[in-house]
Design an enzyme around this catalytic site. Structure first.
Site, PDB file in Angstrom:
ATOM      1  N   ASP A 284       0.848  -1.205   0.000  1.00 58.70           N
ATOM      2  CA  ASP A 284       0.000   0.000   0.000  1.00 58.70           C
ATOM      3  C   ASP A 284       0.882   1.254   0.000  1.00 58.70           C
ATOM      4  O   ASP A 284       0.542   2.281   0.579  1.00 58.70           O
ATOM      5  CB  ASP A 284      -0.950   0.004   1.211  1.00 58.70           C
ATOM      6  CG  ASP A 284      -2.179   0.894   1.007  1.00 58.70           C
ATOM      7  OD1 ASP A 284      -2.466   1.267  -0.148  1.00 58.70           O
ATOM      8  OD2 ASP A 284      -2.839   1.221   2.012  1.00 58.70           O
ATOM      9  N   SER A 288      -1.486   7.579   2.145  1.00 56.59           N
ATOM     10  CA  SER A 288      -1.200   8.452   3.280  1.00 56.59           C
ATOM     11  C   SER A 288      -1.378   7.704   4.597  1.00 56.59           C
ATOM     12  O   SER A 288      -2.272   6.878   4.741  1.00 56.59           O
ATOM     13  CB  SER A 288      -2.109   9.678   3.242  1.00 56.59           C
ATOM     14  OG  SER A 288      -3.452   9.276   3.202  1.00 56.59           O
TER      15      SER A 288
END
Ligand code: ZN
Length: 378
Positions: A284, A288
């Site tokens: 991933d 963020s």
């Protein structure tokens, strides 16, 4: 041409001490003694201090950047190809995320091509978190059939306040498009599923499988280690034959809030009797990772790191007693098989994606992608 001499080979199965000869981007031969190839023009690597493993396959990377959920100044940057190479990731699959407005499939496919030019094997998913789907050609099937880089749809968000709050019917229809496009193009046509922390967990996927003839292997749900509750739902989902993907990027705060570290989740799933082939890890990367202060205010936006994939593999072996081959397969052979990519293995006639790990501490010493030596540790 490269000749690796006397290396411990995990392909990912343990093949013992071997020589590996590479030419034209492919593994030409694997045998006990290939000294016959030790000639002019061949780079010879003494592999005695190394373990040779397949290049890692990372099935979820936000390589055009992601985030932006805390405003425009919280968008994360693009992934640098060098960062992937140094992390041992030789095959990576890109996806958009929450933001399909400032991010586009056009930019995603362009970045995929750029990563290929850097020597990596790169692919991407069409679509984003949301339905109706954003595409390149206006159609999921056409995207998968006619764009070499596009191998499936995703990551479609479910059980998340940021999802499009899609219905079972919408998901079934989009999945059918990906499935048929994949069949016609000889690709996986898989649907990558972002699973959030809402209470419905994986139930939408189970509903699609119960009410339609779409098989459970059409879906590739990720972030299953985000909480104990989701992990438990994941185990019962996997018992029906579904795949589970665990996210390796994290930080102390996220772990403290109840996330299970990916290598721990891998070990727990194996101990629950789930077949290793159903289990994978992905980074991933460049998503963020918000960091909050004690008042719950956002103080910093970190980003997921692609290097977390290798770290999670090492941790699975050293801290959670996952057998070396099994941990390795979860970031090589298994994701490649799920995505129908001829990757994730070291075999004669196969692509030469090989990492040489330090025998002592499993650090990445050299990275070969498509037969080219792209990285040597200083
Ligand atoms: Zn996600």
């Amino acid at each position: 041409m490269i000749l690796i001499k006397n290396t411990q080979l995990y392909a990912p199965d343990n093949r013992g001490k071997q020589d590996i000869f590479i030419a034209g981007g492919k593994v030409i031969a694997i045998a006990n003694d290939l000294s016959c190839w030790q000639q002019a023009g061949v780079t010879v690597i003494n592999g005695e201090d190394f373990i040779a493993v397949p290049g890692f396959v990372d099935t979820l990377v936000h390589f055009t950047g992601g985030g932006g959920e805390g405003g425009f100044d919280t968008r994360t940057p693009e992934l640098d190809a060098q960062e992937a190479i140094q992390a041992g990731v030789t095959t990576l699959i890109g996806a958009l995320g929450t933001d399909a407005v400032t991010q586009s499939i056009e930019a995603l496919v362009a970045k995929t091509k750029a990563l290929k030019l850097a020597g990596l094997s790169a692919y991407c998913y069409t679509g984003s978190y949301h339905l109706p789907v954003v595409t390149l050609t206006g159609d999921v099937q056409k995207d998968i059939m006619f764009v070499d880089e596009i191998i499936g749809l995703g990551e479609v968000a479910i059980a998340d306040h940021r999802s499009s709050q899609l219905t079972m019917h919408q998901l079934a229809q989009a999945s059918a498009q990906a499935r048929v496009g994949g069949m016609l193009a000889g690709k996986a046509g898989i649907v990558s599923i972002h699973v959030g922390d809402a209470k419905d967990k994986l139930s939408l996927l189970e509903q699609v499988c119960a009410d339609t003839s779409i098989p459970i292997q059409q879906f590739y749900p990720t972030h299953i280690n985000r909480s104990h509750a989701l992990f438990d739902a994941g185990i019962s989902y996997a018992q029906k034959g579904g795949y589970l993907d665990f996210t390796t990027s994290t930080n102390e705060q996220i772990l403290a809030s109840g996330e299970i570290a990916a290598p721990e989740a891998l070990a727990k799933a194996l101990n629950s009797g789930i077949a290793p082939q159903q289990l994978t890890m992905s980074s991933d990367a460049n998503a963020s990772l918000p960091l909050f202060n004690q008042q719950g205010e956002l103080i910093q936006m970190q980003r997921g790191k692609i290097s977390s994939l290798h770290q999670a593999f090492v941790s699975a072996v050293n801290e959670y007693n996952v057998p070396f081959e099994t941990a390795l397969a979860s970031i090589s052979q298994n994701p490649a098989a799920i995505l129908k990519l001829a990757k994730g293995k070291i075999a004669e006639h196969g692509d030469a994606d090989i990492i040489l790990l330090n025998r002592e501490n499993l650090a990445i010493e050299k990275v070969i992608a498509n037969g080219k030596l792209l990285y040597t540790k200083e």
